[in-house]
Scaffold this active site. Structure first.
Site, PDB file in Angstrom:
ATOM      1  CE  LYS A  90     -41.659  13.276  64.858  1.00  0.00           C
ATOM      2  NZ  LYS A  90     -41.290  12.489  63.418  1.00  0.00           N
ATOM      3  CD  GLU A 120     -40.320  28.597  59.955  1.00  0.00           C
ATOM      4  OE1 GLU A 120     -39.746  29.111  60.969  1.00  0.00           O
ATOM      5  OE2 GLU A 120     -39.583  27.905  59.225  1.00  0.00           O
ATOM      6  CB  CYS A 166     -41.024  25.697  52.631  1.00  0.00           C
ATOM      7  SG  CYS A 166     -39.437  26.467  53.512  1.00  0.00           S
ATOM      8  CD  GLU A 219     -45.708  22.483  49.763  1.00  0.00           C
ATOM      9  OE1 GLU A 219     -46.032  21.797  50.674  1.00  0.00           O
ATOM     10  OE2 GLU A 219     -44.701  23.360  50.054  1.00  0.00           O
TER      11      GLU A 219
HETATM   12  P1  NAD Z   1     -44.908  16.563  57.295  1.00  0.00           P
HETATM   13  O1  NAD Z   1     -46.004  17.610  57.835  1.00  0.00           O
HETATM   14  O2  NAD Z   1     -45.475  15.480  56.505  1.00  0.00           O
HETATM   15  O3  NAD Z   1     -43.974  16.153  58.601  1.00  0.00           O
HETATM   16  C1  NAD Z   1     -43.265  16.925  59.250  1.00  0.00           C
HETATM   17  C2  NAD Z   1     -42.841  16.409  60.430  1.00  0.00           C
HETATM   18  O4  NAD Z   1     -44.241  16.246  61.287  1.00  0.00           O
HETATM   19  C3  NAD Z   1     -42.201  15.172  60.575  1.00  0.00           C
HETATM   20  O5  NAD Z   1     -41.241  15.103  61.817  1.00  0.00           O
HETATM   21  C4  NAD Z   1     -43.655  14.143  61.083  1.00  0.00           C
HETATM   22  O6  NAD Z   1     -43.162  13.128  61.491  1.00  0.00           O
HETATM   23  C5  NAD Z   1     -44.311  15.047  61.824  1.00  0.00           C
HETATM   24  N1  NAD Z   1     -45.830  14.660  61.841  1.00  0.00           N
HETATM   25  C6  NAD Z   1     -46.378  14.168  61.014  1.00  0.00           C
HETATM   26  N2  NAD Z   1     -47.823  13.922  61.370  1.00  0.00           N
HETATM   27  C7  NAD Z   1     -47.799  14.403  62.788  1.00  0.00           C
HETATM   28  C8  NAD Z   1     -48.716  14.729  63.752  1.00  0.00           C
HETATM   29  N3  NAD Z   1     -50.036  14.263  63.794  1.00  0.00           N
HETATM   30  N4  NAD Z   1     -48.539  15.318  64.816  1.00  0.00           N
HETATM   31  C9  NAD Z   1     -47.166  15.641  65.134  1.00  0.00           C
HETATM   32  N5  NAD Z   1     -46.406  15.635  64.403  1.00  0.00           N
HETATM   33  C10 NAD Z   1     -46.505  15.126  62.955  1.00  0.00           C
HETATM   34  O7  NAD Z   1     -43.803  17.584  56.264  1.00  0.00           O
HETATM   35  P2  NAD Z   1     -42.617  16.801  55.579  1.00  0.00           P
HETATM   36  O8  NAD Z   1     -43.350  16.026  54.236  1.00  0.00           O
HETATM   37  O9  NAD Z   1     -41.664  16.053  56.324  1.00  0.00           O
HETATM   38  O10 NAD Z   1     -42.048  18.246  54.889  1.00  0.00           O
HETATM   39  C11 NAD Z   1     -42.463  18.845  53.922  1.00  0.00           C
HETATM   40  C12 NAD Z   1     -43.393  20.138  54.014  1.00  0.00           C
HETATM   41  O11 NAD Z   1     -42.540  20.986  54.842  1.00  0.00           O
HETATM   42  C13 NAD Z   1     -43.632  21.072  53.092  1.00  0.00           C
HETATM   43  O12 NAD Z   1     -45.090  21.127  52.817  1.00  0.00           O
HETATM   44  C14 NAD Z   1     -42.850  22.157  53.114  1.00  0.00           C
HETATM   45  O13 NAD Z   1     -43.416  23.266  52.350  1.00  0.00           O
HETATM   46  C15 NAD Z   1     -42.818  22.436  54.654  1.00  0.00           C
HETATM   47  N6  NAD Z   1     -41.782  23.288  54.956  1.00  0.00           N
HETATM   48  C16 NAD Z   1     -41.932  24.479  55.377  1.00  0.00           C
HETATM   49  C17 NAD Z   1     -40.951  25.399  55.598  1.00  0.00           C
HETATM   50  C18 NAD Z   1     -41.276  26.873  55.918  1.00  0.00           C
HETATM   51  O14 NAD Z   1     -40.616  27.572  56.412  1.00  0.00           O
HETATM   52  N7  NAD Z   1     -42.511  27.126  55.579  1.00  0.00           N
HETATM   53  C19 NAD Z   1     -39.743  24.885  55.745  1.00  0.00           C
HETATM   54  C20 NAD Z   1     -39.540  23.627  55.385  1.00  0.00           C
HETATM   55  C21 NAD Z   1     -40.690  22.812  54.947  1.00  0.00           C
END
Ligand code: NAD
Length: 501
Positions: free
Chosen positions: A189, A264, A298, A395
């Site tokens: 997804k 992550e 991230c 963040e």
């Molecule tokens: P997000 O958490 O908003 O969304 C990530 C994914 O989760 C999307 O596909 C979204 O549709 C899905 N999602 C949202 N709510 C959900 C739920 N209730 N159940 C299941 N899935 C759900 O994150 P984003 O804004 O897309 O990405 C940015 C974030 O990702 C930042 O916080 C960044 O630090 C983090 N990130 C971390 C790493 C790492 O390796 N630690 C790497 C890349 C990004």
């Protein structure tokens, strides 16, 4: 070097088919439309890229059933056969690297100079895990006097992979490749803001000979398709990359079905510059690690901790360079920072400019929108910040750096560890003993000394505290996607208690 006009013409050719069909889900090897659609728009000018089939609970159910049906055969396939397919996927990614990079830039706003390599890194991820596939099941022999214990690993079953919108292609390969190498089947997804390259990846995998049902793609919203995936009883584990608060929701959603989770999550990573550091190299690394990839990364070093003895000098050098960073069209090869992914994210990032000023920090560079179309902002720097300010704790996830000064090592450590996060840390000093001592006490999953983030795939990748649970990379990935089994063989006639004899 290819120019912007050529990039745009090539991109147009690649996108044409999606304008007709939309971006479809791919389940059991077949294209699947949704009952409903959502739109994907470019952050460059908000133009429509394509409509996207909206996956629902029913779509996820179909995908999970396909992954379950495909699992036994895929898991039983000899590792060298999985290896060959994964290498073919890497070949096809390389062959279509330009198309992937163009689509990624247009969909996410990431600059071409970085994305042209991200597609190749995706291929590299497949090759790395392809080569590990034949040994994925390997275990240990743990003999005692009476027994020979033999361990082996087995793929856990169908897994869900949920990815974010920052460098989505590379990140998706980083999760999907080890799952497939381990023998798991996958329902992916992708983030709703960046569906384009996930579709390309699914197509490539099938073209490379991945059997139907082994990788299934379901687009949709987090609270719809994402939630359904985390709750599905046939899905044994969820590999998630995204925000910390989403991770916590997923953990709750997965509780009833006892999901194994790998997270992550976010970061507020410190880069600590001591006054004995090579300041020119430190400067290059500080700038690169917050302003490359639009700061939507991230592992970005979003907090600069600089020793007060050199702070004025370092800030002067920093401001001069930050003001010269080239903001522009992501497909222009000269561009260093492109637009932020979406209006909602632009609003979030720009809100921190008001927050920082309200908290009394000094806006030393940037802080303004560029143009009136698309989501461009000038790279932003706040100095004179304190560790308890929101701009030093939360963040922001944009080209936004908060600088805090420190007196000595103890204070630097307290500031560095004084947030909820613990993903990465970067230390600049020429004192090796201090680097070792500081690294020991820094709360982070990954630390680089006198270096920017340079990945080596066999090393563990992941964070502590609110930055994540679990590690990726090398064998650590297999620990997540596989179950351990121990079989104990008696070596002779050890004593068995004779109850009732
Ligand atoms: P997000 O958490 O908003 O969304 C990530 C994914 O989760 C999307 O596909 C979204 O549709 C899905 N999602 C949202 N709510 C959900 C739920 N209730 N159940 C299941 N899935 C759900 O994150 P984003 O804004 O897309 O990405 C940015 C974030 O990702 C930042 O916080 C960044 O630090 C983090 N990130 C971390 C790493 C790492 O390796 N630690 C790497 C890349 C990004």
């Amino acid at each position: 070097m290819t120019d912007l006009a050529t990039h745009l013409a090539n991109l147009d050719g690649h996108l044409a088919r999606f304008r007709d069909t939309g971006i479809l889900n791919l389940i059991d090897g077949k294209d699947v439309t949704g009952d409903d659609w959502f739109e994907s728009r470019s952050p460059v000018d908000e133009s429509l890229i394509a409509r996207v089939a909206l996956g629902t609970e029913a779509t996820v159910d179909a995908a999970a059933k396909a992954a379950k049906a495909a699992f036994p055969a895929w898991a039983a396939l000899p590792g060298d056969r999985r290896k060959a397919i994964l290498h073919r996927i890497a070949d096809l990614i390389e062959a279509r690297a330009e198309e992937i990079a163009l689509c990624e830039c247009w969909d996410t706003g990431q600059a071409w100079r970085f994305m042209s390599k991200a597609a190749l890194r995706g291929a590299g991820n497949f090759r790395f895990f392809a080569d590990l596939a034949p040994g994925a099941r390997d275990g240990k022999s743990l003999p005692t006097k009476d027994h020979l214990n033999v361990t082996s690993r087995h793929p856990i079953g169908p897994v869900g992979v949920i990815t974010p919108w920052n460098t989505p292609f590379m990140l998706s390969t980083w999760k999907i490749a080890p799952a497939l190498a381990a023998g798991c089947t996958v329902v992916h997804k992708p983030a709703e803001f960046s569906p384009l390259t996930a579709r390309l990846l699914a197509e490539i995998c099938h073209e490379a000979g991945l059997p139907p049902g082994v990788l299934n793609l379901v687009n949709g919203m987090g609270e719809g398709a994402g939630k359904a995936l985390t709750e599905h009883p046939d899905i044994k584990a969820i590999a998630f990359v995204g925000e910390s608060r989403t991770g916590s929701m997923i953990m709750k959603q997965g509780a009833d079905t006892l999901k194994r989770v790998h997270f992550e999550l976010g970061g507020k990573n410190p880069v600590i510059v001591f006054d004995d550091a090579d300041l020119d190299r430190a400067l290059d690394a500080v700038i690169f690690m917050i302003y490359s990839l639009n700061g939507e990364r991230c592992t970005s070093s979003s907090r600069l901790l600089v020793q007060e003895t050199i702070a004025d000098r370092f800030h002067k050098m920093l401001v001069a360079r930050v003001n010269k960073i080239r903001v522009g069209h992501p497909l222009d090869p000269a561009t260093e920072v492109g637009p932020l992914i979406h209006k909602t994210h632009f609003d979030k990032v720009t809100s921190y400019i008001d927050i920082g000023q309200g908290e009394g920090a000094t806006l030393a560079a940037g802080g303004i929108r560029v143009g009136d179309k698309g989501w461009f902002i000038r790279p932003t720097l706040f100095t004179n910040a304190r560790s308890d300010m929101r701009i030093a704790q939360e963040e922001v996830f944009g080209p936004f750096l908060t600088s805090i000064t420190f007196r000595d090592e103890e204070e630097a450590l307290a500031i560095a560890n004084g947030t909820a996060y613990g993903l990465t840390g970067y230390v600049w000093t020429s004192d090796l003993t201090r680097a070792l001592r500081f690294g020991e006490r820094l709360e982070a999953g990954m630390i680089w000394v006198n270096s920017e983030n340079v990945r080596h795939l066999p090393t563990p990748f992941g964070g502590v505290k609110a930055s994540g649970i679990g590690r990726d990379g090398g064998d650590w990935s297999f620990e997540f996607y596989m179950e351990q089994k121990n079989v104990a063989f008696a070596l002779g006639h050890h004593k068995i208690q004779r109850l009732g004899a």
